[in-house]
Enzyme design. Sequence first.
Site, short mmCIF file in Angstrom:
data_model
loop_
_atom_site.label_atom_id
_atom_site.label_comp_id
_atom_site.label_asym_id
_atom_site.label_seq_id
_atom_site.Cartn_x
_atom_site.Cartn_y
_atom_site.Cartn_z
N LYS A 34 -11.80 -10.06 -3.21
CA LYS A 34 -11.09 -9.27 -2.25
C LYS A 34 -11.31 -7.74 -2.40
O LYS A 34 -11.19 -7.10 -1.68
CB LYS A 34 -9.68 -9.96 -2.02
CG LYS A 34 -8.96 -9.08 -1.02
CD LYS A 34 -7.61 -10.10 -0.75
CE LYS A 34 -6.43 -9.95 -1.58
NZ LYS A 34 -5.81 -8.91 -1.60
N SER A 35 -10.50 -7.53 -3.76
CA SER A 35 -10.51 -6.10 -4.09
C SER A 35 -11.77 -5.38 -3.92
O SER A 35 -11.95 -4.22 -3.56
CB SER A 35 -10.14 -5.91 -5.35
OG SER A 35 -8.74 -6.25 -5.75
N GLY A 111 -1.84 -4.66 1.63
CA GLY A 111 -1.35 -3.67 0.98
C GLY A 111 -2.84 -2.63 0.56
O GLY A 111 -2.47 -1.44 0.66
N ARG A 139 6.89 -3.33 2.06
CA ARG A 139 6.04 -3.04 0.95
C ARG A 139 6.13 -1.43 0.58
O ARG A 139 5.87 -0.54 1.36
CB ARG A 139 4.69 -3.45 0.72
CG ARG A 139 4.82 -5.03 0.73
CD ARG A 139 3.50 -5.65 0.89
NE ARG A 139 3.00 -5.37 -0.61
CZ ARG A 139 1.56 -5.82 -0.94
NH1 ARG A 139 1.12 -6.57 0.10
NH2 ARG A 139 1.12 -5.61 -2.04
N SER A 185 -0.93 0.36 -11.32
CA SER A 185 -1.36 0.13 -9.75
C SER A 185 -2.75 0.44 -9.42
O SER A 185 -2.88 1.66 -9.48
CB SER A 185 -0.37 0.63 -8.77
OG SER A 185 -0.81 0.50 -7.50
N ASP A 346 -1.76 -10.75 -10.01
CA ASP A 346 -2.10 -11.73 -8.88
C ASP A 346 -2.21 -13.00 -9.17
O ASP A 346 -1.90 -13.97 -8.56
CB ASP A 346 -3.20 -11.43 -7.96
CG ASP A 346 -3.40 -10.01 -7.37
OD1 ASP A 346 -2.13 -9.39 -7.01
OD2 ASP A 346 -4.25 -9.37 -7.05
N LYS A 373 5.23 -7.77 -3.68
CA LYS A 373 3.94 -8.09 -3.17
C LYS A 373 4.09 -8.69 -1.75
O LYS A 373 5.02 -8.33 -1.15
CB LYS A 373 3.46 -9.18 -4.24
CG LYS A 373 3.06 -8.51 -5.53
CD LYS A 373 1.93 -7.76 -5.36
CE LYS A 373 1.59 -6.93 -6.64
NZ LYS A 373 0.43 -5.83 -6.39
N ARG A 419 -0.70 -16.42 -2.16
CA ARG A 419 -0.90 -17.04 -3.60
C ARG A 419 0.19 -17.99 -3.72
O ARG A 419 0.19 -18.88 -4.64
CB ARG A 419 -0.96 -15.62 -4.42
CG ARG A 419 -1.96 -14.76 -4.19
CD ARG A 419 -2.46 -14.07 -5.45
NE ARG A 419 -3.40 -12.75 -5.02
CZ ARG A 419 -4.52 -12.92 -4.66
NH1 ARG A 419 -5.28 -14.13 -4.81
NH2 ARG A 419 -5.43 -11.89 -4.20
C1 S3P Z 1 -5.36 -4.76 -5.64
C2 S3P Z 1 -4.38 -4.22 -6.68
C3 S3P Z 1 -3.07 -5.08 -6.82
C4 S3P Z 1 -3.32 -6.31 -6.45
C5 S3P Z 1 -3.69 -6.51 -5.03
C6 S3P Z 1 -5.27 -5.92 -4.86
C7 S3P Z 1 -6.44 -3.88 -5.59
O1 S3P Z 1 -2.02 -4.27 -6.47
O2 S3P Z 1 -1.92 -6.95 -6.64
O3 S3P Z 1 -3.87 -7.86 -4.79
O4 S3P Z 1 -7.28 -4.20 -4.77
O5 S3P Z 1 -6.53 -2.62 -5.74
P1 S3P Z 1 -1.25 -3.07 -7.21
O6 S3P Z 1 -2.54 -2.11 -7.56
O7 S3P Z 1 -0.33 -2.30 -6.17
O8 S3P Z 1 -0.54 -3.67 -8.26
#
Ligand code: S3P
Length: 459
Positions: A34-35, A111, A139, A185, A346, A373, A419
């Site tokens: 996903k990221s 987010g 958030r 983050s 996560d 989250k 999740r």
């Molecule tokens: C993510 C970073 C994380 C993670 C989210 C995806 C990303 O959040 O919890 O599911 O893709 O950069 P944070 O960076 O706010 O901790």
Amino acid sequence: MDTFAAPAGGDPAGIQVIHPAARLRGEIGVPGDKSISHRALMLALLASGESRIHGAGDGDDVRTTAGIVQALGATVERVADDRRTVQYRIVSPGVDGIRGPVGVLDCGNSGTSLRLFAGILAGVPVTAVLDGDPSLRRRPVARIIEPLRVMGATLRAHDGDSLPPVTVTGRRPLRPIDWTTAVPSAQVKSAILLAGLRAGGTTRVRERVATRDHSERMLRARGVTVRSLPDGDGGVVIEIDGGAVVQAMEERVPGDPSAAAFWLVAAAIHPDAELVIRNVGVNPTRRAVIDLLARMGARIEERPLTGGGSRRPDDGIGEPVADLVVRTSDLQAVDIAPAEVAAAIDEIPILCLAATQARGRTTVRGAGELRHKESDRLAGIAAGLSALGARIAVDRENLTIDGPVRLTGAPVDSLDDHRLAMTFAIAGLIATGRTTVGRPESASISYPGFYTDLERIRP
Ligand code: S3P
């Protein structure tokens, strides 16, 4: 705006019934990370010309980002890749082709979409409103508003600039900054780096605990110089030079380790299990869940993909990939320190389920970020696992779990959090009797087809 809306997964009645499984066997291909999928789409928007993304995740969050990329002026074509992933073809006029009026961009539940697009738009002279669903509207956004304002963009948000919707008016050039993030983050780091592309000089982000580094790797793959230097104290300093041009490219997204984590734990805690999970990203900044489970005694075998055949490791973005084999294991409790929580942010819910089956007391320390989250995950995980009979306690930002405990099927609520829905469904595979997961369709945020895979591995 075409949102690339996905059909809702799960049970239309709003609950998913899970019965215990006698055995777990089979092979699973998890969705594209996903990221990485979010970033591939966003960087394709910034690059002028044609980009192709293979193996992208097809969850609701990634579709949300694809819709925004299209709303900002790129042509986005989405075609099925295989059963679990999709291919995108994006033709973009590039970042300078983004024109107003932009209006409201719906980030849904995501987010990552909201925070990274805020970084992108900070350097573009248009005004846009980033909004989302009721969960996203709870958030925190001050963490991105503060650095982006110092860089010279104008941002406003609800409730004293603390919550979405966020209105961004960008400008160019932005001022480069040297910023130490208050909480680990990757989203905040990435927002600043993306804005840093439009700054007149070198932008630095200092992290006390290094977070996932996909943005850095993927920017480098697209021709941008990004330096990452250890700070000598366990943290990292990331530098990006303003003015770099993001190039169009073709890339391949590896399978999501955060999705694989559900199957790793399912097999490790089940008394008769062997699962093979194909093509999983094992980037050092994402693999903490694998290492923590191994420390607990999980029998996980990692077979790195080294090329040959059609399963190519040459993804174009330098992300290491492996097949994982996991078998029934005898787990021991573990102490998860704050830096490890950040590295497995996560995966903490599913690790808590593993802890209910491990001998001894597991502690999870410094997990306050989980309250921010898609739901308050500290409260949600404690409520759901206790309903199933787990011995779990929350004290401010710490969790303790005593195991092993025989779980008993019961109704549990996902709080509309993907999740948590998947964690409770996996618990149902080993709980006696019938487990019902409320609001199960949230799984499609990151893992469309999760419940189909859950059925497929129980012969
Ligand atoms: C993510 C970073 C994380 C993670 C989210 C995806 C990303 O959040 O919890 O599911 O893709 O950069 P944070 O960076 O706010 O901790």
